[in-house]
Design a protein around this motif. Structure first.
Motif, short mmCIF file in Angstrom:
data_model
loop_
_atom_site.label_atom_id
_atom_site.label_comp_id
_atom_site.label_asym_id
_atom_site.label_seq_id
_atom_site.Cartn_x
_atom_site.Cartn_y
_atom_site.Cartn_z
N HIS A 255 0.76 -0.96 -0.04
CA HIS A 255 -0.05 0.26 0.26
C HIS A 255 0.71 1.09 -0.20
CE1 HIS A 255 -3.26 -3.17 1.28
NE2 HIS A 255 -3.56 -2.56 0.62
N THR A 256 1.87 1.35 1.10
CA THR A 256 3.12 2.67 0.43
C THR A 256 3.03 2.95 -1.31
OG1 THR A 256 3.23 1.59 2.82
CG2 THR A 256 4.68 3.18 2.17
N LEU A 257 3.77 1.09 -1.39
CA LEU A 257 4.08 1.23 -3.18
C LEU A 257 3.40 2.32 -3.37
CD1 LEU A 257 6.74 1.46 -5.23
CD2 LEU A 257 5.28 -0.97 -4.47
N LYS A 258 1.64 1.89 -3.64
CA LYS A 258 1.49 2.44 -4.17
C LYS A 258 1.15 4.26 -4.14
CE LYS A 258 -3.85 2.34 -5.33
NZ LYS A 258 -4.94 1.72 -5.35
N SER A 259 1.07 4.40 -2.71
CA SER A 259 1.48 5.86 -2.52
C SER A 259 1.64 6.64 -3.30
CB SER A 259 1.03 6.15 -1.58
OG SER A 259 2.38 5.65 -0.24
#
Ligand code: PGA
Ligand code: ZN
Length: 460
Positions: free
Chosen positions: A198-202
């Motif tokens: 999810h952090t990668l997505k942001s």
């Protein structure tokens, strides 16, 4: 056995695949219905067992009605006879698989198709576990001679970024994975990996906008990147931003939460005629930069060398093409300690290819894909051969998957210490992770000794 029937269903890319259902009669002690569904690859190796497709125009030639008919008309009735007269028991997996191989009669399972045979082999393994009152992973441990009272939950090498033939971006390498080697349990591993995902997505949204968060075939993001260095840089950023540390092995001391793995799937961009690796194979043909991305095998080796040093990459799969033996040999000799060098297309889960790999020291780990060989017994044989020669075994999904979660039990039963089954997105990938969570809680509720470990890092 009451029935063994096949039908055509669809995989995660919308291509036809085989589903088999086995029904047991009450008098065998267990009444029940068991099911198996087979996956299919996109970056297939030439040495894989044959996947039987109908050809013609329907479904772009990808139909599996021939394979389905073989199960319904020949394999199913023949196996039912053997089981019902007591000649073969459903927990005698090697007898079942020998029988399947004999029925087909060809080396690469060209007659009836490895997709037909594998579905039957898998469903029998499930029924074989049930008639003994065992979980599938326990039955697989028994079949492969592994302990049944001391299981290891695998470290998921979880896909985060897709390239190669699995995505529409220009990135040549196919898979970029994170490995939560510092987690304490499988549940903890899932927490680390999903938070990083999810952090990668942001981070991708910040850098390239929301439109860049589309997913590739294995559920990882497919942002507009050109190099492995850029992709690994993003994974490192996401790991740190999510609050985790990067794994380091400094003078024998191992610390940190997350390491990285890459599958370049390099057979896909190997130009056989020129003996060059074309890392610009997805670029626009008029792109002037394209020629700079064509590398010799030693130049490609240098790319691996530099990214593995810079980014704590601990696993590298198919760094060279399936028949480029000299490059494999040289690279493995130079990286004999530390780096796990996995043969996928190179070995095709095939004991004959694995023997060559061992004799010539081409790599040090086997990628285990059950549909590359076509029966569970042969897959187990491949794993045993690899392990008896000091190699690791890395269980794998295919890019075209179904919700079948067999490989989760396979990784636990065979005690492989690690597996890959995609990103934490898309139901066919989550089916495997969720089954591993269920296995962890089954073992916890029995208060059994369980370990979570990447074989080689923390194995005792
Ligand atoms: P495939 O990709 O299923 O498309 O072959 C997976 C891999 O190369 O490991
Ligand atoms: Zn691969």
């Amino acid at each position: 056995m009451e029935s063994l029937t096949a039908s055509q269903i669809f995989d995660s890319r919308g291509n036809p695949t085989v589903r088999v259902v086995l029904r047991l009669k009450d008098r065998q002690g267990v009444a029940g219905q068991f099911e198996a569904q087979v996956p299919s690859g996109a970056s297939k190796g030439s040495y894989e067992a044959h996947e039987l497709r109908d050809g013609g125009e329907k479904y772009g030639g990808q139909g599996v009605s021939k394979a389905v008919n073989f199960v319904n008309k020949i394999i199913g009735p023949a196996l039912m006879d053997k089981v019902n007269i007591g000649e073969i028991r459903l927990n005698e997996q090697s007898k079942i698989d020998d029988f399947l191989c004999q029925l087909d009669g060809t080396e690469k399972k060209e007659k009836m198709g490895a997709n037909a045979l594998l579905a039957v082999s898998m469903v029998c393994t499930r029924a074989g576990a049930a008639i003994q009152g065992k979980e599938l992973f326990e039955h697989l441990a028994l079949l492969s001679g592994m302990p049944t009272d001391n299981f290891i939950l695998p470290v998921p090498f979880m896909n985060q970024i897709n390239g190669g033939v699995h995505s529409g971006n220009t990135l040549a390498f196919q898979e970029f994975m994170i490995a939560p080697v510092g987690a304490q349990t499988f549940t903890h591993a899932m927490q680390i990996c999903t938070e990083i995902y999810h952090t990668l997505k942001s981070i991708i949204i910040e850098r390239s906008g929301k439109a860049a968060t589309g997913l590739g075939d294995e559920g990882g993001f497919a942002p507009p990147l050109k190099s492995a260095d850029e992709a690994l840089h993003l994974l490192e950023l996401a790991t740190l931003k999510a609050g985790y540390s990067v794994y380091r092995n400094q003078s024998g001391q191992q610390h940190g939460d997350v390491a990285f793995g890459i599958d370049p799937a390099s057979s896909e961009f190997f130009d056989k005629k020129r003996k060059l690796y074309d890392l610009g194979f997805k670029f626009d043909p008029h792109d002037k930069a394209k020629s700079d991305f064509c590398l010799s095998s030693s130049e490609l080796g240098e790319v691996y060398e530099s990214i593995c040093k810079k980014y704590s990459v601990i696993l590298l799969e198919d760094p060279f093409a399936e028949d480029d033996f000299d490059s494999w040999k040289n690279f493995t000799r130079e990286h004999s300690c530390g780096l796990e060098i996995v043969g996928d297309d190179l070995l095709a889960t095939n004991p004959k290819r694995i023997r060559i790999g061992i004799e010539q020291a081409l790599c040090n780990s086997l990628l285990l894909k059950i549909n590359q060989i076509g029966t569970i017994t042969e897959a187990i044989e491949s794993a045993q051969l690899a392990r008896n020669n000091g190699w690791r075994v890395f269980v794998s999904h295919r890019s075209g998957e179904t919700v079948d979660d067999f490989i989760a039990d396979l990784a636990v039963g065979l005690r492989t210490g690690h597996l890959k089954c995609g990103a934490p997105a898309r139901g066919e990938r989550l089916a495997k992770y969720n089954r591993l969570l269920a296995i962890e809680s089954i073992l916890q509720s029995r208060q059994e000794k369980i370990k979570y470990s990447y074989a080689g890092y923390n194995t005792q």
